[in-house]
Design an enzyme around this catalytic site. Structure first.
Site, PDB file in Angstrom:
ATOM      1  N   LYS A  54       0.985  -1.230   0.147  1.00 47.71           N
ATOM      2  CA  LYS A  54       0.132  -0.138   0.167  1.00 47.71           C
ATOM      3  C   LYS A  54       0.932   1.016   0.072  1.00 47.71           C
ATOM      4  CE  LYS A  54      -3.744  -2.501   2.381  1.00 47.71           C
ATOM      5  NZ  LYS A  54      -4.288  -3.003   3.463  1.00 47.71           N
ATOM      6  N   GLN A  98      -4.741  -1.427   9.986  1.00 48.17           N
ATOM      7  CA  GLN A  98      -4.514  -2.956   9.147  1.00 48.17           C
ATOM      8  C   GLN A  98      -5.167  -3.971  10.007  1.00 48.17           C
ATOM      9  OE1 GLN A  98      -3.017  -3.342   6.038  1.00 48.17           O
ATOM     10  NE2 GLN A  98      -3.614  -5.364   6.401  1.00 48.17           N
ATOM     11  N   ASP A 121     -11.038   2.505   3.602  1.00 48.68           N
ATOM     12  CA  ASP A 121     -11.275   1.049   3.514  1.00 48.68           C
ATOM     13  C   ASP A 121     -13.009   0.643   3.273  1.00 48.68           C
ATOM     14  OD1 ASP A 121      -9.084  -0.614   3.413  1.00 48.68           O
ATOM     15  OD2 ASP A 121      -8.895  -0.816   5.800  1.00 48.68           O
TER      16      ASP A 121
END
Ligand code: NAD
Length: 298
Positions: A54, A98, A121
């Site tokens: 990422k 995460q 997200d």
């Protein structure tokens, strides 16, 4: 004829090129460079790998990024304090925690503590809820990336029978919502299977489009699908392989070699869905910076 390959790596590169141009145009207009802040709790090696991918993608498209490393002993209260700080920081557009988190932390609680306007997200209940009622939202990156692949290859979902194997909050469930809505992206008759589904072959055999996100290598075999099916393999599983330098290789949830002979389209693993997930994260971060989803929010 063998299936045509859905090349997620190529589509992701093209998507990222477009995002890079959009980011530069945004900055050229005098705006601050978009920023994505990642929080990593603990040192899980797979998480570190995903964060690395990422971070590289951010650099590639001109989005600034940083990772906050937190100990795996952090209390829920301390973690939320860190998130609130990022929520209130005007120089940060996107926040990503995460997953998975250590067992003592509730991912639901943690996700809900992120400002939904920075939830790139697309996991916050506000964004999932808006997805379910066809409102502009940060769409969960993996299913959004799959829809981009369909668009790129002119694979139409309208009136098809889409079967989703896997019902997680981050992949299977939002995928099924996106496919089943009567909006421009979905319009499919959608079946969702999970670990409690009896005899999944009863459903997979009838699929025009089969999306598999179960985390079970070799779950879907050629005899479980019909001729001409479109296969999207989301699974990423590490299996031991002495012949590789790392001692493992990545495989999906589908028996690629068997299915390629029967399907009309298929995604490889790696190089299928994974690169699109990262590209969609970049897209969401730019949308957050531009306040495109929540323009009137303070
Ligand atoms: P998860 O463990 O949260 O959910 C798995 C789902 O599959 C559950 O709904 C479970 O009920 C279902 N399931 C498990 N075994 C099953 C079986 N035998 N039959 C039917 N259903 C079954 O997993 P997740 O986070 O949704 O991830 C799924 C897979 O996708 C994993 O391999 C993960 O690494 C991968 N993944 C890939 C990407 C990507 O970008 N390509 C992104 C996220 C997850």
């Amino acid at each position: 004829m063998p299936a045509q390959i859905i090349d997620g790596k190529k589509v992701a590169e093209e998507t990222r090129k477009q995002i890079r141009e959009d980011v530069e145009a945004w900055v050229a207009q005098g705006n601050r460079r978009p920023h994505l802040q990642v929080l990593q709790v603990g040192t899980d090696p797979a998480s570190t790998t995903y964060i690395g991918a990422k971070t590289r993608a951010c650099k590639d498209v001109g989005i600034s990024t940083g990772t906050t490393h937190l100990p795996d002993t952090i209390s829920p209260k301390e973690l939320k304090k860190d998130i609130y700080k990022l929520n209130n920081d005007d120089t940060i557009d996107g926040i990503l925690v995460q997953l998975p988190l250590p067992n003592h932390l509730s991912s639901h609680d943690v996700i809900e503590s992120i400002d939904y306007r920075k939830d790139v997200d697309g996991f916050h209940p506000m964004n999932v809820g808006r997805l379910a009622v066809d409102q502009p939202t940060f769409r969960s990156c993996t299913p959004a990336g799959i829809l981009e692949l369909f668009k790129y290859y002119s694979i139409h979902t309208k009136s098809k029978h889409a079967v989703v194997v896997g019902a997680s909050n981050i992949v299977g469930s939002p995928m099924a919502i996106m496919l089943s809505r009567e909006n421009s992206t979905g319009k499919a008759t959608t079946t969702i299977c999970h670990k409690y589904t009896k005899d999944i072959t009863r459903h997979t055999i009838d699929a025009d489009i089969l999306i598999v996100a179960a985390g079970q290598p070799g779950l879907i075999k050629a005899e479980m699908v019909k001729e001409g099916v479109i296969i999207i393999d989301v699974g990423i599983n590490r299996i031991a392989d002495e012949t590789t330098e790392k001692g493992y290789k990545l495989v999906g949830d589908c028996d690629f070699d068997g299915l390629i002979k029967k399907a009309s389209w298929i995604t490889p693993v790696p190089g299928g869905v994974g690169p699109m997930t990262v590209a969609m994260l970049m897209k969401n971060t730019l949308l957050a910076a531009k306040k495109s989803i929540y323009p009137d929010a303070e």
